[in-house]
Design a protein around this motif. Structure first.
Motif, PDB file in Angstrom:
ATOM      1  N   SER A  51       0.829  -1.203   0.000  1.00  0.00           N
ATOM      2  CA  SER A  51       0.000   0.000   0.000  1.00  0.00           C
ATOM      3  C   SER A  51       0.864   1.254   0.000  1.00  0.00           C
ATOM      4  O   SER A  51       0.523   2.249  -0.637  1.00  0.00           O
ATOM      5  CB  SER A  51      -0.938   0.000   1.205  1.00  0.00           C
ATOM      6  N   GLU A  53       3.965   1.610  -1.367  1.00  0.00           N
ATOM      7  CA  GLU A  53       4.528   1.801  -2.706  1.00  0.00           C
ATOM      8  C   GLU A  53       3.452   2.164  -3.727  1.00  0.00           C
ATOM      9  O   GLU A  53       3.659   3.011  -4.587  1.00  0.00           O
ATOM     10  CB  GLU A  53       5.276   0.541  -3.151  1.00  0.00           C
ATOM     11  N   GLY A  54       2.300   1.503  -3.629  1.00  0.00           N
ATOM     12  CA  GLY A  54       1.217   1.833  -4.559  1.00  0.00           C
ATOM     13  C   GLY A  54       0.723   3.252  -4.389  1.00  0.00           C
ATOM     14  O   GLY A  54       0.442   3.952  -5.370  1.00  0.00           O
ATOM     15  N   ASN A  55       0.627   3.704  -3.145  1.00  0.00           N
ATOM     16  CA  ASN A  55       0.193   5.070  -2.889  1.00  0.00           C
ATOM     17  C   ASN A  55       1.235   6.071  -3.358  1.00  0.00           C
ATOM     18  O   ASN A  55       0.894   7.132  -3.881  1.00  0.00           O
ATOM     19  CB  ASN A  55      -0.081   5.242  -1.394  1.00  0.00           C
ATOM     20  N   ILE A  57       3.336   5.670  -5.851  1.00  0.00           N
ATOM     21  CA  ILE A  57       3.455   5.682  -7.307  1.00  0.00           C
ATOM     22  C   ILE A  57       2.166   6.132  -7.985  1.00  0.00           C
ATOM     23  O   ILE A  57       2.191   6.961  -8.891  1.00  0.00           O
ATOM     24  CB  ILE A  57       3.876   4.286  -7.810  1.00  0.00           C
ATOM     25  N   ALA A  58       1.023   5.593  -7.560  1.00  0.00           N
ATOM     26  CA  ALA A  58      -0.216   5.834  -8.306  1.00  0.00           C
ATOM     27  C   ALA A  58      -1.326   6.465  -7.481  1.00  0.00           C
ATOM     28  O   ALA A  58      -2.475   6.452  -7.889  1.00  0.00           O
ATOM     29  CB  ALA A  58      -0.716   4.514  -8.899  1.00  0.00           C
ATOM     30  N   VAL A  61      -5.694   5.053  -5.357  1.00  0.00           N
ATOM     31  CA  VAL A  61      -6.112   3.817  -6.015  1.00  0.00           C
ATOM     32  C   VAL A  61      -4.955   2.820  -6.047  1.00  0.00           C
ATOM     33  O   VAL A  61      -5.126   1.626  -5.773  1.00  0.00           O
ATOM     34  CB  VAL A  61      -6.636   4.100  -7.445  1.00  0.00           C
ATOM     35  N   GLY A  62      -3.771   3.301  -6.335  1.00  0.00           N
ATOM     36  CA  GLY A  62      -2.594   2.439  -6.319  1.00  0.00           C
ATOM     37  C   GLY A  62      -2.309   1.902  -4.927  1.00  0.00           C
ATOM     38  O   GLY A  62      -1.859   0.768  -4.769  1.00  0.00           O
ATOM     39  N   GLY A  63      -2.597   2.710  -3.904  1.00  0.00           N
ATOM     40  CA  GLY A  63      -2.408   2.247  -2.531  1.00  0.00           C
ATOM     41  C   GLY A  63      -3.339   1.102  -2.182  1.00  0.00           C
ATOM     42  O   GLY A  63      -2.950   0.136  -1.534  1.00  0.00           O
ATOM     43  N   VAL A  65      -4.835  -1.009  -4.366  1.00  0.00           N
ATOM     44  CA  VAL A  65      -4.457  -2.176  -5.164  1.00  0.00           C
ATOM     45  C   VAL A  65      -3.141  -2.762  -4.656  1.00  0.00           C
ATOM     46  O   VAL A  65      -2.993  -3.982  -4.524  1.00  0.00           O
ATOM     47  CB  VAL A  65      -4.355  -1.803  -6.664  1.00  0.00           C
ATOM     48  N   GLY A  66      -2.178  -1.912  -4.333  1.00  0.00           N
ATOM     49  CA  GLY A  66      -0.895  -2.383  -3.817  1.00  0.00           C
ATOM     50  C   GLY A  66      -1.044  -3.114  -2.498  1.00  0.00           C
ATOM     51  O   GLY A  66      -0.346  -4.091  -2.241  1.00  0.00           O
TER      52      GLY A  66
END
Length: 109
Positions: A51, A53-55, A57-58, A61-63, A65-66
């Motif tokens: 979460s 890394e996803g947050n 980078i993206a 929503v990326g958080g 999904v991550g």
């Protein structure tokens, strides 16, 4: 003619029932499995790192999904390491040195 002695079934002591013995056995089995539950920490850490890394980078929503993907991968890796007994090793350098701007390690000696 010899008669065989009559064998009777063993009786439970007064106050104990089969349900109570079954419950005690279930509790004992649950207590024995507690140390194995500590190996499930890969799920939590995988979700945290995924979460983050996803947050980063993206966005939000990326958080989300991550976090889901990190929990799945962390749980799978933790389960495989736990079942097979593989220790988690960290890479350590045998020399003194530094990381350059490209995150490469260089030894002094």
């Amino acid at each position: 003619m010899n008669k065989a002695p009559v064998v009777t079934a063993a009786q439970l002591p007064a106050g104990l029932s089969a349900r109570l013995l079954l419950a005690a056995a279930a509790i004992l089995l649950a207590l024995m499995s507690i140390p194995q539950a500590s190996r499930a920490q890969g799920i939590v850490r995988g979700a945290q790192e995924g979460s983050y890394e996803g947050n980063r980078i993206a966005g939000p929503v990326g958080g989300a999904v991550g976090g889901v993907v990190g929990a799945g991968v962390g749980g799978a890796v933790g389960a495989v390491e736990g079942v097979l007994g593989i220790p988690h090793r960290h890479y350590r350098h045998r020399c003194h040195g530094y990381y350059d701007g490209y995150h490469r390690f260089h030894c002094y000696r």
